[in-house]
Design a protein around this motif. Structure first.
Motif, mmCIF file in Angstrom:
data_model
loop_
_atom_site.group_PDB
_atom_site.id
_atom_site.type_symbol
_atom_site.label_atom_id
_atom_site.label_comp_id
_atom_site.label_asym_id
_atom_site.label_seq_id
_atom_site.Cartn_x
_atom_site.Cartn_y
_atom_site.Cartn_z
ATOM 1 N N GLY A 116 -36.335 9.997 7.420
ATOM 2 C CA GLY A 116 -36.488 9.480 6.127
ATOM 3 C C GLY A 116 -37.864 8.553 5.858
ATOM 4 O O GLY A 116 -38.816 8.885 6.432
ATOM 5 N N GLU A 117 -37.629 7.812 4.697
ATOM 6 C CA GLU A 117 -38.980 7.359 4.319
ATOM 7 C C GLU A 117 -38.570 5.742 3.847
ATOM 8 O O GLU A 117 -37.748 5.614 3.230
ATOM 9 C CB GLU A 117 -39.691 7.781 3.117
ATOM 10 N N GLU A 159 -40.337 3.039 1.110
ATOM 11 C CA GLU A 159 -41.452 2.952 0.015
ATOM 12 C C GLU A 159 -41.388 1.400 -0.429
ATOM 13 O O GLU A 159 -40.636 0.622 -0.758
ATOM 14 C CB GLU A 159 -40.973 3.797 -1.328
ATOM 15 N N ARG A 175 -37.720 0.538 -0.995
ATOM 16 C CA ARG A 175 -36.634 1.397 -1.347
ATOM 17 C C ARG A 175 -36.421 2.265 -0.022
ATOM 18 O O ARG A 175 -37.482 2.411 0.692
ATOM 19 C CB ARG A 175 -36.757 2.125 -2.249
ATOM 20 N N LEU A 176 -35.511 2.414 0.660
ATOM 21 C CA LEU A 176 -35.037 3.132 1.796
ATOM 22 C C LEU A 176 -34.445 4.416 1.280
ATOM 23 O O LEU A 176 -33.575 4.472 0.412
ATOM 24 C CB LEU A 176 -34.280 2.552 2.769
ATOM 25 N N ARG A 177 -34.891 5.474 2.040
ATOM 26 C CA ARG A 177 -34.470 7.000 1.614
ATOM 27 C C ARG A 177 -34.060 7.614 2.597
ATOM 28 O O ARG A 177 -34.655 7.507 3.836
ATOM 29 C CB ARG A 177 -35.339 7.792 0.652
ATOM 30 N N GLY A 178 -32.991 8.513 2.749
ATOM 31 C CA GLY A 178 -32.941 9.486 3.942
ATOM 32 C C GLY A 178 -31.797 8.716 4.909
ATOM 33 O O GLY A 178 -31.317 7.744 4.427
ATOM 34 N N ARG A 203 -45.452 4.978 0.330
ATOM 35 C CA ARG A 203 -44.233 5.449 1.224
ATOM 36 C C ARG A 203 -44.581 5.838 2.799
ATOM 37 O O ARG A 203 -45.528 6.613 2.980
ATOM 38 C CB ARG A 203 -43.752 6.853 0.378
ATOM 39 N N GLN A 206 -43.442 7.728 5.603
ATOM 40 C CA GLN A 206 -42.408 8.919 5.936
ATOM 41 C C GLN A 206 -42.300 8.876 7.605
ATOM 42 O O GLN A 206 -43.456 9.072 8.402
ATOM 43 C CB GLN A 206 -43.056 10.239 5.581
#
Length: 169
Positions: A62-63, A65, A74-77, A147, A149
Motif C-alpha cells: 500500500g501507500e 501519503e 492518508r493510508l491506502r491499500g 506518497r 509506496q
C-alpha cells in the motif's frame, strides 16, 4: 544561483545548511540584479524532516501519503496505522528580499531499510504557488509531502535523501 540540498527522510534532527553561490547566472539585461543576488547567496535550513509515521503493511502492500497543504496523512491499500506523528517537511530559504526562486523536487526517491528492503516516495510536492518569492525579509518557508509506496510483507525503518533544488531563475 543554484543550491542543491539533500533532506533526510525519517532521519536525525534537522540542522541548518548553507551554501555559497555555485552557479551565478547573469542576464545581459539585468546585470545589477544578478550582482545583488550573487552577493546574497541562497541559504536553506531544514526546519522539519518529512516523516510518514508508523504503519504496518499487509501482504498486498500500500501507500502512505502526506499532503503538503494540510499535513493530513492518508493510508491506502493494505496499510494499518500504528501511531506516531506524520509530519510534512518544512524548509526555510533565505536570500535576496523579494527575489523569485524556483524550487524543484525529484519525481521519485528510493528509500532503504537496514535489512536492504526498499520503498519509494513519489508525488513529491510543495505548498508553494506557481511563482514563489522571498518575502521582504528575504525569507520563504515552505512545506512538502509525498506518497510512500511499500510492497507487501516488507518491514523496517526506511531512510533516504530527498534532493531539493532551490535557485534564482
Amino acid at each position: 544561483m543554484r543550491l542543491v540540498l539533500a533532506l533526510l527522510l525519517f532521519g536525525a534532527l534537522p540542522a541548518p545548511l548553507a551554501a555559497q553561490c555555485q552557479l551565478c547566472r547573469q542576464d545581459g539585461n539585468d546585470a545589477a540584479i544578478a550582482a545583488r543576488k550573487a552577493s546574497m547567496p541562497l541559504r536553506v535550513e531544514v526546519d522539519t524532516q518529512l516523516d510518514m509515521g508508523r504503519v504496518a503493511v499487509g501482504a498486498s502492500g500500500g501507500e502512505v501519503e502526506i499532503d503538503p497543504l494540510t499535513g493530513a496523512r492518508r493510508l491506502r491499500g493494505d496499510v494499518r496505522d500504528l501511531g506516531g506523528f506524520a509530519v510534512t517537511g518544512v524548509v526555510t530559504v533565505s536570500g535576496e528580499p523579494g527575489a523569485e526562486v524556483r524550487v524543484t523536487l525529484p519525481p521519485s526517491v528510493d528509500l532503504e531499510s537496514g535489512s536492504g528492503a526498499s520503498a519509494r516516495v513519489t508525488g513529491l510536492a510543495t505548498d508553494l504557488g506557481a511563482a514563489p518569492r522571498l518575502g521582504p525579509d528575504g525569507r520563504l518557508v515552505f512545506r512538502f509531502g509525498g506518497r510512500l509506496q511499500v510492497a507487501g510483507a516488507t518491514d523496517g525503518d526506511y531512510r533516504g535523501r530527498i534532493p531539493v533544488t532551490v535557485e534564482y531563475p
